[in-house]
Scaffold this active site. Sequence first.
Site, PDB file in Angstrom:
ATOM      1  N   GLU A   1       0.802  -1.229   0.000  1.00 19.96           N
ATOM      2  CA  GLU A   1       0.000   0.000   0.000  1.00 19.96           C
ATOM      3  C   GLU A   1       0.836   1.281   0.000  1.00 19.96           C
ATOM      4  OE1 GLU A   1      -2.895  -0.581   3.149  1.00 19.96           O
ATOM      5  OE2 GLU A   1      -3.281  -2.624   2.461  1.00 19.96           O
TER       6      GLU A   1
ATOM      7  N   GLU B   1      -5.454 -10.565  -2.527  1.00 20.64           N
ATOM      8  CA  GLU B   1      -6.155 -10.647  -1.221  1.00 20.64           C
ATOM      9  C   GLU B   1      -7.669 -10.684  -1.432  1.00 20.64           C
ATOM     10  OE1 GLU B   1      -4.848  -7.672   1.578  1.00 20.64           O
ATOM     11  OE2 GLU B   1      -2.742  -7.968   1.107  1.00 20.64           O
TER      12      GLU B   1
END
Length: 376
Positions: A188, A296
């Site tokens: 991220e 994910e």
Amino acid sequence: MLIVTALVLAACTDTGGDAQRDGPGGSAFTPTSIAVPNPTTTSTTRAPGPCPARPENCTLAMAGRAAGVRVGVALMSAQLDDPAVRDLVRTQFSQITPENELKWAQVEAEPGEFDFTAVDALVDFATAAGLETRGHTLIWGQRYGNGMPDWVAGITDPAIMESAMRKWIRTAVGRYRGRIQRWDVVNEPLANPGTGLDDSPFRRVLGDRYLDLAFSLAAAADQSAQLWINEIGVENDPARADALVELVTRLRIRGVPLHGVGLQGHFDKGTAPVQGRIRQLVDRLRPLGVEVAMTELDVVRRGDVSNPGRAQADVFAQVTSECLDGGCEELSFWGVSDAASWLDAQLGRPAEPLLFDALLQPKPAYRAVRDDLARR
Ligand code: G3I
């Protein structure tokens, strides 16, 4: 070395945002050729088998192998205590991701005191079962306490920050050299929400070069590992998708050893992204010389539709087929079964966002993904 030419022009349409300024010395962005290091080729080799003819006889892993696609699952070491979970993971998946226990805060809670006990259990299990492992995650600028250690967030001296990163990355990547095939080196990197680079302690102390440093340290520790960026919230947000493409482009131009880009794929409302957006994003990323994966995946089961199981399966089917059509070589799911998901706490109710129900029985979403893989 493969040379990818001028693709950057097409890839970078948005000239705004912090991602434009992340070059050394904040130099202006110049479209040019990208020297692409040879990424380690995926070890998922195509295997002929019965899947296309009889998908119902195939597991996810079997169908994935036949299609040349890794099928991964996130889990925690305590789940290995349950033989039914071990069996399911061994048969249905070809890769695991430690969900939490390989985050820096979990391993080096105090400076210099490393505890790899839980990770060893996961990697030993994977290795014995013939599964690969995605290492998650070395640097995650936006999450402290459970993700990155609080003591790291307190560092203000660049030399100390660099030395802490060096010690952690060398120790972790070196320990699992040859056994962890790919790493989420930076998790991220984009601000969330936002389109610039995140305002993390790493970036405040070292500048944008913290990204280059993390990747070069990981490459030095295991030259055969694939090194990835992993980003959240880009599948259905064109501005963030642009920012990600731009960031990847700049890293490649700078010669950063980046081999893959993970799209996390958390669909926490249970709704599908706009049709075609995932495919479009994959089509912009792969020409940059990187592999792309859903890393994910989970899709909340909606409570406001007449057939929630079918609706959930349709979202999984859309997301996975767009990614695979674009050439993704991995689909990883963020949890084994509906018995436990990080989304339960997020929503304050059981989110039931995975392919297997709480009793480990396959759901309609399982069949949708398996049958798509089997058709390829
Ligand atoms: O283990 C403790 C337990 O002892 C304690 O009683 C309990 C009380 O809250 O907390 C437990 O730790 C929690 C841990 O998950 C294990 O369940 C942490 O509070 C909680 O913050 C932690 O959340 C994890 C989160 O990352 C933060 O690291 C989630 O499980 C995990 O699924 C989530 O995964 C992230 C990926 O790493 C990156 N992408 C987004 C994804 C979802 O947020």
